[in-house]
Design a protein around this motif. Structure first.
Motif, PDB file in Angstrom:
ATOM      1  N   LEU A  50       0.834  -1.193   0.000  1.00 43.28           N
ATOM      2  CA  LEU A  50       0.000   0.000   0.000  1.00 43.28           C
ATOM      3  C   LEU A  50       0.875   1.251   0.000  1.00 43.28           C
ATOM      4  O   LEU A  50       1.981   1.249   0.549  1.00 43.28           O
ATOM      5  CB  LEU A  50      -0.902   0.030   1.244  1.00 43.28           C
ATOM      6  N   ALA A  51       0.352   2.312  -0.566  1.00 45.76           N
ATOM      7  CA  ALA A  51       1.072   3.585  -0.599  1.00 45.76           C
ATOM      8  C   ALA A  51       0.988   4.284   0.754  1.00 45.76           C
ATOM      9  O   ALA A  51       0.130   3.980   1.585  1.00 45.76           O
ATOM     10  CB  ALA A  51       0.483   4.480  -1.687  1.00 45.76           C
ATOM     11  N   ASP A  52       1.878   5.215   0.981  1.00 42.78           N
ATOM     12  CA  ASP A  52       1.826   6.040   2.187  1.00 42.78           C
ATOM     13  C   ASP A  52       0.468   6.743   2.275  1.00 42.78           C
ATOM     14  O   ASP A  52      -0.074   7.195   1.261  1.00 42.78           O
ATOM     15  CB  ASP A  52       2.927   7.110   2.155  1.00 42.78           C
ATOM     16  N   GLN A  53      -0.050   6.828   3.496  1.00 45.08           N
ATOM     17  CA  GLN A  53      -1.267   7.586   3.795  1.00 45.08           C
ATOM     18  C   GLN A  53      -2.453   7.138   2.942  1.00 45.08           C
ATOM     19  O   GLN A  53      -3.304   7.947   2.558  1.00 45.08           O
ATOM     20  CB  GLN A  53      -1.019   9.093   3.623  1.00 45.08           C
ATOM     21  N   SER A  54      -2.549   5.843   2.668  1.00 48.57           N
ATOM     22  CA  SER A  54      -3.623   5.330   1.810  1.00 48.57           C
ATOM     23  C   SER A  54      -4.761   4.705   2.603  1.00 48.57           C
ATOM     24  O   SER A  54      -5.694   4.145   2.012  1.00 48.57           O
ATOM     25  CB  SER A  54      -3.058   4.303   0.826  1.00 48.57           C
ATOM     26  N   ALA A  55      -4.709   4.774   3.943  1.00 50.77           N
ATOM     27  CA  ALA A  55      -5.753   4.184   4.787  1.00 50.77           C
ATOM     28  C   ALA A  55      -6.218   5.178   5.831  1.00 50.77           C
ATOM     29  O   ALA A  55      -5.458   6.038   6.277  1.00 50.77           O
ATOM     30  CB  ALA A  55      -5.234   2.918   5.471  1.00 50.77           C
ATOM     31  N   PRO A  63      -3.026  11.202   7.981  1.00 50.36           N
ATOM     32  CA  PRO A  63      -3.139  12.031   9.182  1.00 50.36           C
ATOM     33  C   PRO A  63      -4.575  12.039   9.702  1.00 50.36           C
ATOM     34  O   PRO A  63      -5.531  12.165   8.940  1.00 50.36           O
ATOM     35  CB  PRO A  63      -2.726  13.425   8.684  1.00 50.36           C
ATOM     36  N   GLY A  64      -4.710  11.850  11.006  1.00 45.99           N
ATOM     37  CA  GLY A  64      -6.031  11.753  11.612  1.00 45.99           C
ATOM     38  C   GLY A  64      -6.588  10.345  11.607  1.00 45.99           C
ATOM     39  O   GLY A  64      -7.655  10.092  12.184  1.00 45.99           O
ATOM     40  N   GLY A  65      -5.879   9.413  10.972  1.00 44.33           N
ATOM     41  CA  GLY A  65      -6.333   8.026  10.900  1.00 44.33           C
ATOM     42  C   GLY A  65      -6.152   7.287  12.214  1.00 44.33           C
ATOM     43  O   GLY A  65      -5.430   7.733  13.108  1.00 44.33           O
ATOM     44  N   THR A  66      -6.808   6.135  12.319  1.00 44.87           N
ATOM     45  CA  THR A  66      -6.845   5.371  13.565  1.00 44.87           C
ATOM     46  C   THR A  66      -6.283   3.971  13.375  1.00 44.87           C
ATOM     47  O   THR A  66      -6.616   3.284  12.404  1.00 44.87           O
ATOM     48  CB  THR A  66      -8.294   5.250  14.081  1.00 44.87           C
ATOM     49  N   LEU A  67      -5.439   3.554  14.312  1.00 49.95           N
ATOM     50  CA  LEU A  67      -4.954   2.177  14.378  1.00 49.95           C
ATOM     51  C   LEU A  67      -5.538   1.517  15.614  1.00 49.95           C
ATOM     52  O   LEU A  67      -5.454   2.063  16.716  1.00 49.95           O
ATOM     53  CB  LEU A  67      -3.424   2.127  14.456  1.00 49.95           C
ATOM     54  N   LEU A  68      -6.135   0.332  15.438  1.00 52.37           N
ATOM     55  CA  LEU A  68      -6.635  -0.459  16.563  1.00 52.37           C
ATOM     56  C   LEU A  68      -5.916  -1.791  16.583  1.00 52.37           C
ATOM     57  O   LEU A  68      -5.973  -2.555  15.616  1.00 52.37           O
ATOM     58  CB  LEU A  68      -8.147  -0.689  16.435  1.00 52.37           C
ATOM     59  N   VAL A  69      -5.218  -2.050  17.684  1.00 56.69           N
ATOM     60  CA  VAL A  69      -4.548  -3.331  17.895  1.00 56.69           C
ATOM     61  C   VAL A  69      -5.319  -4.097  18.963  1.00 56.69           C
ATOM     62  O   VAL A  69      -5.621  -3.558  20.031  1.00 56.69           O
ATOM     63  CB  VAL A  69      -3.085  -3.139  18.352  1.00 56.69           C
ATOM     64  N   VAL A  70      -5.658  -5.334  18.652  1.00 57.86           N
ATOM     65  CA  VAL A  70      -6.347  -6.210  19.601  1.00 57.86           C
ATOM     66  C   VAL A  70      -5.472  -7.442  19.793  1.00 57.86           C
ATOM     67  O   VAL A  70      -5.171  -8.145  18.825  1.00 57.86           O
ATOM     68  CB  VAL A  70      -7.740  -6.630  19.084  1.00 57.86           C
ATOM     69  N   ASP A  71      -5.056  -7.686  21.040  1.00 55.31           N
ATOM     70  CA  ASP A  71      -4.185  -8.831  21.299  1.00 55.31           C
ATOM     71  C   ASP A  71      -4.231  -9.158  22.786  1.00 55.31           C
ATOM     72  O   ASP A  71      -5.014  -8.571  23.536  1.00 55.31           O
ATOM     73  CB  ASP A  71      -2.745  -8.550  20.847  1.00 55.31           C
ATOM     74  N   PHE A  72      -3.393 -10.077  23.203  1.00 61.60           N
ATOM     75  CA  PHE A  72      -3.375 -10.487  24.605  1.00 61.60           C
ATOM     76  C   PHE A  72      -2.507  -9.568  25.439  1.00 61.60           C
ATOM     77  O   PHE A  72      -1.454  -9.096  24.981  1.00 61.60           O
ATOM     78  CB  PHE A  72      -2.856 -11.923  24.739  1.00 61.60           C
ATOM     79  N   THR A 104      -6.674  -7.295  25.251  1.00 64.04           N
ATOM     80  CA  THR A 104      -6.531  -5.837  25.377  1.00 64.04           C
ATOM     81  C   THR A 104      -6.725  -5.166  24.023  1.00 64.04           C
ATOM     82  O   THR A 104      -6.300  -5.694  22.991  1.00 64.04           O
ATOM     83  CB  THR A 104      -5.144  -5.467  25.935  1.00 64.04           C
ATOM     84  N   LEU A 105      -7.393  -4.017  24.058  1.00 69.38           N
ATOM     85  CA  LEU A 105      -7.565  -3.185  22.863  1.00 69.38           C
ATOM     86  C   LEU A 105      -6.768  -1.905  23.060  1.00 69.38           C
ATOM     87  O   LEU A 105      -6.960  -1.197  24.065  1.00 69.38           O
ATOM     88  CB  LEU A 105      -9.035  -2.841  22.632  1.00 69.38           C
ATOM     89  N   TRP A 106      -5.871  -1.611  22.123  1.00 67.31           N
ATOM     90  CA  TRP A 106      -5.093  -0.368  22.137  1.00 67.31           C
ATOM     91  C   TRP A 106      -5.486   0.434  20.890  1.00 67.31           C
ATOM     92  O   TRP A 106      -5.324  -0.050  19.765  1.00 67.31           O
ATOM     93  CB  TRP A 106      -3.600  -0.653  22.080  1.00 67.31           C
ATOM     94  N   ARG A 107      -5.976   1.637  21.086  1.00 67.59           N
ATOM     95  CA  ARG A 107      -6.348   2.488  19.956  1.00 67.59           C
ATOM     96  C   ARG A 107      -5.457   3.720  19.932  1.00 67.59           C
ATOM     97  O   ARG A 107      -5.232   4.358  20.971  1.00 67.59           O
ATOM     98  CB  ARG A 107      -7.808   2.929  20.063  1.00 67.59           C
ATOM     99  N   GLY A 108      -4.951   4.041  18.749  1.00 62.21           N
ATOM    100  CA  GLY A 108      -4.107   5.219  18.602  1.00 62.21           C
ATOM    101  C   GLY A 108      -4.477   6.010  17.367  1.00 62.21           C
ATOM    102  O   GLY A 108      -5.054   5.477  16.411  1.00 62.21           O
ATOM    103  N   THR A 109      -4.148   7.301  17.384  1.00 60.75           N
ATOM    104  CA  THR A 109      -4.477   8.199  16.281  1.00 60.75           C
ATOM    105  C   THR A 109      -3.211   8.851  15.745  1.00 60.75           C
ATOM    106  O   THR A 109      -2.329   9.240  16.515  1.00 60.75           O
ATOM    107  CB  THR A 109      -5.454   9.295  16.744  1.00 60.75           C
ATOM    108  N   LYS A 110      -3.132   8.951  14.435  1.00 62.24           N
ATOM    109  CA  LYS A 110      -2.006   9.629  13.808  1.00 62.24           C
ATOM    110  C   LYS A 110      -2.282  11.129  13.791  1.00 62.24           C
ATOM    111  O   LYS A 110      -3.382  11.563  13.439  1.00 62.24           O
ATOM    112  CB  LYS A 110      -1.811   9.116  12.374  1.00 62.24           C
ATOM    113  N   ALA A 111      -1.302  11.908  14.187  1.00 62.26           N
ATOM    114  CA  ALA A 111      -1.486  13.352  14.284  1.00 62.26           C
ATOM    115  C   ALA A 111      -1.934  13.924  12.939  1.00 62.26           C
ATOM    116  O   ALA A 111      -1.395  13.577  11.884  1.00 62.26           O
ATOM    117  CB  ALA A 111      -0.197  14.024  14.732  1.00 62.26           C
ATOM    118  N   ALA A 112      -2.930  14.801  12.999  1.00 60.72           N
ATOM    119  CA  ALA A 112      -3.414  15.456  11.787  1.00 60.72           C
ATOM    120  C   ALA A 112      -2.422  16.536  11.375  1.00 60.72           C
ATOM    121  O   ALA A 112      -1.702  17.105  12.210  1.00 60.72           O
ATOM    122  CB  ALA A 112      -4.788  16.073  12.025  1.00 60.72           C
TER     123      ALA A 112
END
Length: 319
Positions: free
Chosen positions: A213-218, A246-255, A304-312
């Motif tokens: 995938l290209a940069d900033q494509s999600a 920018p402004g996008g969200t990453l959600l990691v779900v793991d133990f 555990t669910l960890w949610r993070g946001t990329k700075a806009a």
């Protein structure tokens, strides 16, 4: 003097009955070269020649999955005008041929479903053993939905998509949904499930350390129960951060961190869960700020669910 026109080349690529049939079939579903040959009643080498012409014209894309090559149409904005024209101009004989071809894809769906059932039957015991160690999957999925919120997910990417469950749940809330997995077997399972559910998606074989995938494509990225198999979770999170806009969200779900050593030996878990502080450090290194952490207890393992946001990007002020 003869002038070369790319547009003319594109129309020339479509000016063949077999190639029109191929495009109509791929409008219905992604197909492998062998599956297309079966439906069309032609040899694979002959079908491959037609596919190369269509790929060179930018009408379709080829993706290798293990020993198979799958075909999918180009981006919707490129091919939708083509289908508007086809729908408007198709005569009765053409429409009948397209319908007959579509009917033959049912055998493809049946073969895929049978292969999926065999795989599930062979792995059900292992999956059930792991599920028995933590809270019910339904509770995890409710927490994921709550963490993602009610907003549109935009361009959704599911890394390590497996059977496609995350896309099945959240694909309808996205403008486009893509599942990426290194395993060609898992992609075939996901394809069966998502087709049965009527959910449009794009599935690609790829490595979580080098996403295709290209940069900033999600706009939204999910990594669900994948990182405990990772040799370098930090690198996987960094790669997810790269493709996020920018402004996008990453959600990691793991133990969460645990001491069940047998999972490493029996089920190939490389990491025995993760500490919040370690995960926060990896997010920060990927220019992501964790804004929500949730622990789901209720078994020997905590999910555990960890949610993070990329700075806009900062807004420019008017002069």
């Amino acid at each position: 003097m003869t002038v070369t026109l790319p547009l003319a080349d594109r129309f020339q690529a479509l000016a063949d009955p077999t190639r029109l049939r191929i495009v109509a079939l791929l409008r219905l579903m992604e197909l492998s070269v062998g599956e297309l040959a079966h439906v069309l009643g032609q040899s694979q080498p002959r079908v491959s020649r037609h596919l190369k012409i269509l790929a060179d014209a930018g009408v379709l894309e080829r993706r290798k999955e293990g020993s198979w090559v799958f075909l999918t149409l180009a981006q919707a904005e490129r091919v939708e005008p083509l289908f508007n024209l086809v729908d408007e101009w198709a005569d009765a004989a053409t429409a009948a041929l397209f319908e007959s071809d579509a009917g033959r894809t049912e055998s493809i769906r049946a073969d895929r479903a049978e292969a999926a059932n065999r795989y599930f039957a062979g792995h059900a015991e292992i999956w059930d053993q792991i599920r028995s160690l933590h809270v019910a999957e339904s509770e995890v999925e409710r927490a994921i939905a709550d963490t993602l919120g009610n907003r549109s997910l935009g361009r959704l990417v599911d890394i390590g998509t497996g059977t496609g469950r995350m896309i099945e749940l959240f694909g309808p809330r996205s403008s486009q949904a893509m599942g990426i997995d290194r395993s060609s077997e898992m992609l075939r399972l996901a394809r069966v499930k998502l087709e049965a559910a009527g959910i449009h998606s794009s599935l690609r074989q790829g490595d979580m350390y080098a996403l295709p995938l290209a940069d900033q494509s999600a706009d939204s990225v999910i990594i669900h129960q994948v990182l405990h198999y990772a040799h370098s979770p930090a690198a996987a999170i960094a790669e997810a951060g790269r493709v996020l806009a920018p402004g996008g969200t990453l959600l990691v779900v793991d133990f969460a961190a645990h001491e069940r050593e047998e999972l490493r030996e029996r089920d190939a878990h490389i990491r025995l869960g993760f500490e919040d502080e370690v995960m926060a450090g990896w997010f920060a290194a990927a220019s992501l700020e964790i804004d929500r952490v949730e622990h789901l207890k209720g078994g020997e393992l905590t999910v555990t669910l960890w949610r993070g946001t990329k700075a806009a990007l900062p807004q420019r002020r008017a002069a």
